[in-house]
Design a protein around this motif. Sequence first.
Motif, mmCIF file in Angstrom:
data_model
loop_
_atom_site.group_PDB
_atom_site.id
_atom_site.type_symbol
_atom_site.label_atom_id
_atom_site.label_comp_id
_atom_site.label_asym_id
_atom_site.label_seq_id
_atom_site.Cartn_x
_atom_site.Cartn_y
_atom_site.Cartn_z
ATOM 1 N N ALA A 63 0.851 -1.192 0.000
ATOM 2 C CA ALA A 63 0.000 0.000 0.000
ATOM 3 C C ALA A 63 0.886 1.241 0.000
ATOM 4 O O ALA A 63 1.727 1.412 0.882
ATOM 5 C CB ALA A 63 -0.903 0.007 1.214
ATOM 6 N N ASN A 64 0.707 2.082 -0.995
ATOM 7 C CA ASN A 64 1.488 3.317 -1.073
ATOM 8 C C ASN A 64 0.890 4.435 -0.228
ATOM 9 O O ASN A 64 1.590 5.345 0.190
ATOM 10 C CB ASN A 64 1.600 3.781 -2.540
ATOM 11 C CG ASN A 64 2.345 2.775 -3.397
ATOM 12 O OD1 ASN A 64 3.402 2.287 -3.007
ATOM 13 N ND2 ASN A 64 1.787 2.435 -4.550
ATOM 14 N N ASN A 65 -0.421 4.348 0.002
ATOM 15 C CA ASN A 65 -1.111 5.403 0.747
ATOM 16 C C ASN A 65 -2.103 4.771 1.713
ATOM 17 O O ASN A 65 -3.257 4.522 1.370
ATOM 18 C CB ASN A 65 -1.825 6.344 -0.230
ATOM 19 C CG ASN A 65 -2.363 7.593 0.442
ATOM 20 O OD1 ASN A 65 -2.596 7.606 1.653
ATOM 21 N ND2 ASN A 65 -2.573 8.647 -0.331
ATOM 22 N N VAL A 67 -3.491 5.991 4.338
ATOM 23 C CA VAL A 67 -4.594 6.882 4.706
ATOM 24 C C VAL A 67 -5.733 6.759 3.688
ATOM 25 O O VAL A 67 -6.913 6.704 4.051
ATOM 26 C CB VAL A 67 -4.114 8.342 4.805
ATOM 27 C CG1 VAL A 67 -5.301 9.280 5.032
ATOM 28 C CG2 VAL A 67 -3.097 8.497 5.935
ATOM 29 N N ALA A 68 -5.373 6.687 2.406
ATOM 30 C CA ALA A 68 -6.391 6.545 1.357
ATOM 31 C C ALA A 68 -7.138 5.229 1.511
ATOM 32 O O ALA A 68 -8.362 5.173 1.350
ATOM 33 C CB ALA A 68 -5.746 6.627 -0.020
ATOM 34 N N HIS A 69 -6.423 4.157 1.849
ATOM 35 C CA HIS A 69 -7.074 2.854 2.053
ATOM 36 C C HIS A 69 -7.994 2.890 3.270
ATOM 37 O O HIS A 69 -9.083 2.315 3.257
ATOM 38 C CB HIS A 69 -6.019 1.761 2.225
ATOM 39 C CG HIS A 69 -5.361 1.352 0.955
ATOM 40 N ND1 HIS A 69 -5.978 0.563 0.007
ATOM 41 C CD2 HIS A 69 -4.121 1.625 0.463
ATOM 42 C CE1 HIS A 69 -5.158 0.356 -1.007
ATOM 43 N NE2 HIS A 69 -4.024 0.995 -0.754
ATOM 44 N N ALA A 70 -7.549 3.569 4.327
ATOM 45 C CA ALA A 70 -8.374 3.672 5.531
ATOM 46 C C ALA A 70 -9.656 4.446 5.242
ATOM 47 O O ALA A 70 -10.752 4.051 5.672
ATOM 48 C CB ALA A 70 -7.586 4.351 6.651
ATOM 49 N N MET A 174 -7.576 6.929 -6.097
ATOM 50 C CA MET A 174 -6.651 5.928 -5.575
ATOM 51 C C MET A 174 -5.910 5.186 -6.675
ATOM 52 O O MET A 174 -4.730 4.841 -6.505
ATOM 53 C CB MET A 174 -7.400 4.924 -4.697
ATOM 54 C CG MET A 174 -7.827 5.455 -3.343
ATOM 55 S SD MET A 174 -8.599 4.159 -2.327
ATOM 56 C CE MET A 174 -7.185 3.110 -1.976
ATOM 57 N N VAL A 175 -6.584 4.900 -7.797
ATOM 58 C CA VAL A 175 -5.948 4.084 -8.836
ATOM 59 C C VAL A 175 -4.747 4.777 -9.462
ATOM 60 O O VAL A 175 -3.973 4.143 -10.189
ATOM 61 C CB VAL A 175 -6.963 3.706 -9.943
ATOM 62 C CG1 VAL A 175 -8.020 2.772 -9.396
ATOM 63 C CG2 VAL A 175 -7.598 4.935 -10.572
#
Length: 303
Positions: A63-65, A67-70, A174-175
């Motif tokens: 996961a690069n980000n 926060v975005a996943h959360a 995100m993509v």
Amino acid sequence: MTPLRGIALKLASVILFVIMASLVKAVPEVPTGEVVFFRSAFALPVIIVWLLWRGDLGTGLKANNLVAHALRGVVGVSAMGCNFAALVLLPLPEVTALSYAAPPLTVIFAALLLGERVRLFRISAVVCGLLGVGLVMWPLLTLGEVDARALTGVGFILASAVFRALVQIHIRRMVRTEQTSAIVFYFSLTSTVLALLTLPFGWVMPSMTEFGILVMVGIIGGVAQICLTSAYRGAEAALLAPFDYASILFAILIGYVFFAEVPTAMMLLGSAVVVASGVSLILRERYLGLVRHRARPGMTPQG
């Protein structure tokens, strides 16, 4: 993978998601947060096996980000929870039809949050889609006195549609930095953890039958998610998108056979309006995409 196989996988995902929804409806005594937990937790092994089979487990775990996943997890769980809550309160066909409010709302949010241009055709299609949603809602809210149970269910499914539209906008962002496999994996992981936070709000010990149904909800949901993701590897999104609306046919059939839910004429009319609106938007976007593709060879390097 051929486009025909992509269509088959898309239809499989549509059918599986409707079956999953019917199973959620079959355990009305289980709290929504608990259902979300089973849906997410038992989908995780299915997704991990799929990633291993594809050789993408390393990518899925990267996961690069975070926060975005959360954030995607919070909004996605909210959409799922509202949808499951609505299933207990409303007939399956109505929940399915009202969930079609998400695509018009996505267009609106794309204009507001992403700055996408919305011309007259898209505005007209969105208005028609929302009108169709209103037609579906009308019998639920005007049969004599307003049914508080139905009103609450409508509120839940419309909230779910709003959250789903916001998720679509967030995933578009995100993509740019995240792989699809990572988005799929971390959503199931974060939604499992977030669902656990509802434990103090009254989880129940399910019966053996309920436990079996809840496990099937997770497994079927995971398989449906994989079918949906895999479908887009073999066919364009514009080709597959209209098949989303096949869900209303399966919802009507399952609702009638297993829950004795007979759709009203107004619900069918509203669904037809929403489907026509959505398909017209999809076909229009596909046409514009083809026009842009043909125009590229003649463009300057700066264009």
